[in-house]
Design a protein around this motif. Structure first.
Motif, PDB file in Angstrom:
ATOM      1  N   ARG A  67      32.909  49.288  34.232  1.00  0.00           N
ATOM      2  CA  ARG A  67      32.837  48.807  32.797  1.00  0.00           C
ATOM      3  C   ARG A  67      33.869  47.857  32.415  1.00  0.00           C
ATOM      4  N   VAL A  68      35.432  47.694  33.430  1.00  0.00           N
ATOM      5  CA  VAL A  68      36.106  45.978  33.431  1.00  0.00           C
ATOM      6  C   VAL A  68      36.086  45.506  34.837  1.00  0.00           C
ATOM      7  N   ILE A  69      35.183  44.378  34.817  1.00  0.00           N
ATOM      8  CA  ILE A  69      35.421  44.002  36.804  1.00  0.00           C
ATOM      9  C   ILE A  69      35.956  42.673  36.589  1.00  0.00           C
ATOM     10  N   GLY A  70      37.095  42.324  37.819  1.00  0.00           N
ATOM     11  CA  GLY A  70      38.078  40.924  38.319  1.00  0.00           C
ATOM     12  C   GLY A  70      36.495  40.028  39.122  1.00  0.00           C
ATOM     13  N   PHE A  71      37.001  39.137  38.779  1.00  0.00           N
ATOM     14  CA  PHE A  71      36.349  38.099  39.250  1.00  0.00           C
ATOM     15  C   PHE A  71      36.514  37.320  40.099  1.00  0.00           C
ATOM     16  N   ARG A  72      36.860  37.076  41.095  1.00  0.00           N
ATOM     17  CA  ARG A  72      37.632  35.688  42.343  1.00  0.00           C
ATOM     18  C   ARG A  72      35.934  35.316  42.408  1.00  0.00           C
ATOM     19  N   GLY A  73      35.571  33.368  42.336  1.00  0.00           N
ATOM     20  CA  GLY A  73      35.257  32.572  43.392  1.00  0.00           C
ATOM     21  C   GLY A  73      33.866  31.859  41.944  1.00  0.00           C
TER      22      GLY A  73
ATOM     23  N   LYS B 266      33.088  43.649  30.761  1.00  0.00           N
ATOM     24  CA  LYS B 266      34.489  42.967  30.642  1.00  0.00           C
ATOM     25  C   LYS B 266      34.166  42.441  31.691  1.00  0.00           C
ATOM     26  N   LEU B 267      34.907  41.330  31.339  1.00  0.00           N
ATOM     27  CA  LEU B 267      35.411  40.477  32.529  1.00  0.00           C
ATOM     28  C   LEU B 267      36.655  39.560  32.577  1.00  0.00           C
ATOM     29  N   LYS B 268      37.564  39.878  33.357  1.00  0.00           N
ATOM     30  CA  LYS B 268      38.882  39.605  33.540  1.00  0.00           C
ATOM     31  C   LYS B 268      38.886  38.474  34.982  1.00  0.00           C
ATOM     32  N   ILE B 269      39.088  36.912  34.773  1.00  0.00           N
ATOM     33  CA  ILE B 269      38.667  36.185  35.912  1.00  0.00           C
ATOM     34  C   ILE B 269      40.244  35.878  36.426  1.00  0.00           C
ATOM     35  N   TYR B 270      40.069  35.128  37.786  1.00  0.00           N
ATOM     36  CA  TYR B 270      41.225  34.212  38.010  1.00  0.00           C
ATOM     37  C   TYR B 270      40.504  32.818  38.420  1.00  0.00           C
ATOM     38  N   THR B 271      40.867  31.868  37.922  1.00  0.00           N
ATOM     39  CA  THR B 271      40.014  29.965  39.054  1.00  0.00           C
ATOM     40  C   THR B 271      41.915  29.578  38.544  1.00  0.00           C
TER      41      THR B 271
ATOM     42  N   GLU C 104      40.637  25.760  38.282  1.00  0.00           N
ATOM     43  CA  GLU C 104      39.833  25.299  37.128  1.00  0.00           C
ATOM     44  C   GLU C 104      39.563  26.123  36.121  1.00  0.00           C
ATOM     45  N   LYS C 105      40.353  24.789  35.152  1.00  0.00           N
ATOM     46  CA  LYS C 105      40.782  24.620  33.656  1.00  0.00           C
ATOM     47  C   LYS C 105      39.600  25.113  33.091  1.00  0.00           C
ATOM     48  N   ALA C 106      38.129  24.539  32.772  1.00  0.00           N
ATOM     49  CA  ALA C 106      37.736  24.151  32.673  1.00  0.00           C
ATOM     50  C   ALA C 106      36.602  25.443  33.260  1.00  0.00           C
ATOM     51  N   LYS C 107      36.546  25.936  34.001  1.00  0.00           N
ATOM     52  CA  LYS C 107      35.484  26.935  33.785  1.00  0.00           C
ATOM     53  C   LYS C 107      35.817  28.739  33.279  1.00  0.00           C
ATOM     54  N   ALA C 108      37.618  28.588  33.582  1.00  0.00           N
ATOM     55  CA  ALA C 108      38.337  29.412  32.960  1.00  0.00           C
ATOM     56  C   ALA C 108      37.954  29.570  31.544  1.00  0.00           C
TER      57      ALA C 108
ATOM     58  N   ASN D 111      46.110  35.649  41.181  1.00  0.00           N
ATOM     59  CA  ASN D 111      45.385  36.127  41.812  1.00  0.00           C
ATOM     60  C   ASN D 111      45.322  37.585  42.113  1.00  0.00           C
ATOM     61  N   GLU D 112      46.297  38.370  42.480  1.00  0.00           N
ATOM     62  CA  GLU D 112      47.146  39.778  41.779  1.00  0.00           C
ATOM     63  C   GLU D 112      47.497  40.306  40.943  1.00  0.00           C
ATOM     64  N   GLU D 113      47.281  40.057  40.123  1.00  0.00           N
ATOM     65  CA  GLU D 113      47.015  40.244  39.135  1.00  0.00           C
ATOM     66  C   GLU D 113      45.512  40.611  38.243  1.00  0.00           C
ATOM     67  N   LEU D 114      44.819  40.310  38.699  1.00  0.00           N
ATOM     68  CA  LEU D 114      43.015  39.924  38.987  1.00  0.00           C
ATOM     69  C   LEU D 114      42.852  41.832  39.386  1.00  0.00           C
ATOM     70  N   GLY D 115      43.356  42.075  40.128  1.00  0.00           N
ATOM     71  CA  GLY D 115      43.173  43.840  40.241  1.00  0.00           C
ATOM     72  C   GLY D 115      44.206  44.668  39.721  1.00  0.00           C
ATOM     73  N   VAL D 116      44.107  44.586  38.526  1.00  0.00           N
ATOM     74  CA  VAL D 116      45.069  45.146  37.480  1.00  0.00           C
ATOM     75  C   VAL D 116      44.360  45.463  37.072  1.00  0.00           C
ATOM     76  N   GLY D 117      44.007  47.007  36.330  1.00  0.00           N
ATOM     77  CA  GLY D 117      42.878  47.415  35.124  1.00  0.00           C
ATOM     78  C   GLY D 117      41.757  47.232  35.010  1.00  0.00           C
ATOM     79  N   VAL D 118      41.046  47.435  36.309  1.00  0.00           N
ATOM     80  CA  VAL D 118      40.199  47.005  36.374  1.00  0.00           C
ATOM     81  C   VAL D 118      39.218  47.781  36.943  1.00  0.00           C
ATOM     82  N   ASP D 119      38.068  48.188  36.447  1.00  0.00           N
ATOM     83  CA  ASP D 119      37.244  49.275  37.727  1.00  0.00           C
ATOM     84  C   ASP D 119      36.707  48.653  38.796  1.00  0.00           C
ATOM     85  N   ALA D 120      36.657  47.353  39.108  1.00  0.00           N
ATOM     86  CA  ALA D 120      35.877  46.959  40.616  1.00  0.00           C
ATOM     87  C   ALA D 120      36.156  45.357  40.451  1.00  0.00           C
ATOM     88  N   VAL D 121      36.230  44.479  41.602  1.00  0.00           N
ATOM     89  CA  VAL D 121      36.354  43.305  41.564  1.00  0.00           C
ATOM     90  C   VAL D 121      34.777  42.915  42.245  1.00  0.00           C
TER      91      VAL D 121
END
Length: 299
Positions: free
Chosen positions: A7-13, A32-37, A39-43, A57-67
């Motif tokens: 349900r909650v996805i971390g996204f990198r890239g 529900k997406l949790k992102i790390y980048t 690039e401020k504009a994309k965020a 980057n490390e925080e992206l793995g916290v509280g997500v069902d998938a990355v």
């Protein structure tokens, strides 16, 4: 432990492919997406759509069902998941990595082994298709890994791809993507040679492109590039010559490991290297036509 419902996805890239994929997951999939980048504009753009922006980057793995990750290559894969601030260190058992990058099986295997030790499922899901296909959710996705994890991730993958092929339990998807890319890389070289013959023979350029597009060799790849070829405009690349060199290097590395004779792939790689050395490495990979034309006396 069974795979957690996603349900909650971390996204990198969030590159050319990652950004439209992330948008679809929010807008079409309702995830529900949790992102790390960096690039401020994309965020900010994704935050406006409802994404949560992680501070590292490390925080992206916290509280997500998938990355989900879509990153440049081997080095980035290892750093993203296994580095000092790697995502994997914070992922919970039962969660799933859905890894979409084009990387070597050897690099992928390192992440798979560590994920298994931590009870995290690891799906290799390299994608094939253009940025337009990514926007439409029409990518082809090659998947290998745990079968239960694959079936659990299917609802996510169906938001991204219209053709999803499960090919095995290990690194099979990595091999498949690289061998497909060999064919993709070879195509513009032979097309460039053929079109240059027609050009020097005096056939009108539009006629040449129309003939190519309606011929027996008019694959989806060629169909997608007809406008680029007609206009000879390589300045808006979906995939650059430099990126193609990287993929060919990976393919040749795998071929060497497996003892495969690959003279044509080696030659194609050299041609793209020449394209890069001529200052055209950041152009679309079909700019190999420009190189062939120049070497054939067409300016």
């Amino acid at each position: 432990m069974s795979p957690k419902e996603i349900r909650v996805i971390g996204f990198r890239g969030l590159g050319k492919m990652g950004m439209p994929i992330a948008k679809r997951l929010i807008q079409i999939g309702g995830y529900k997406l949790k992102i790390y980048t960096p690039e401020k504009a994309k965020a900010e753009e994704l935050a406006r759509l409802g994404a949560v922006v992680a501070s590292s980057n490390e925080e992206l793995g916290v509280g997500v069902d998938a990355v989900i990750s879509s990153i440049p290559g081997d080095k980035e894969l290892i750093e993203t998941y296994l580095g000092d601030k790697g995502i994997l260190w914070k992922m919970e058992p039962g969660s799933t990595i859905i890894e979409m990058s084009t990387v070597t099986p050897s690099a992928s295997r390192k992440v798979a082994e560590e994920a298994a030790r931590r009870g995290v499922y690891y799906l290799r899901t390299p994608i094939s298709g253009s940025t337009l296909f990514a926007e439409r959710g029409e990518l082809t996705i090659y998947v290998s890994g745990d079968r239960a994890a694959y079936e659990n991730a299917l609802p996510v993958l169906r938001n991204i791809g219209s053709k999803i092929l499960y090919v095995g339990s290990g690194e099979e998807a990595r091999y498949l993507k690289l061998l497909i890319n060999i064919i993709i890389a070879t195509t513009p070289v032979i097309v460039a040679e053929a079109l240059t013959i027609g050009e020097k023979a005096g056939i009108e350029w539009k006629t040449l492109i129309d003939a190519l597009g309606s011929s027996a060799v008019a694959s989806p790849q060629i169909g997608y590039k007809l406008k680029t070829l007609l206009e000879k405009d390589y300045s808006k690349p979906a995939f650059t010559a430099k990126q193609m060199i990287k993929d060919l290097d990976y393919a040749l590395e795998v071929g060497k490991e497996l003892g495969v004779f690959m003279p044509l792939t080696s030659l194609v790689r050299q041609i793209f290297e020449a394209l890069d050395k001529s200052g055209k490495g950041d152009l679309d990979y079909f700019a190999v036509l420009k190189l062939i034309e120049e070497l054939s006396g067409i300016t």
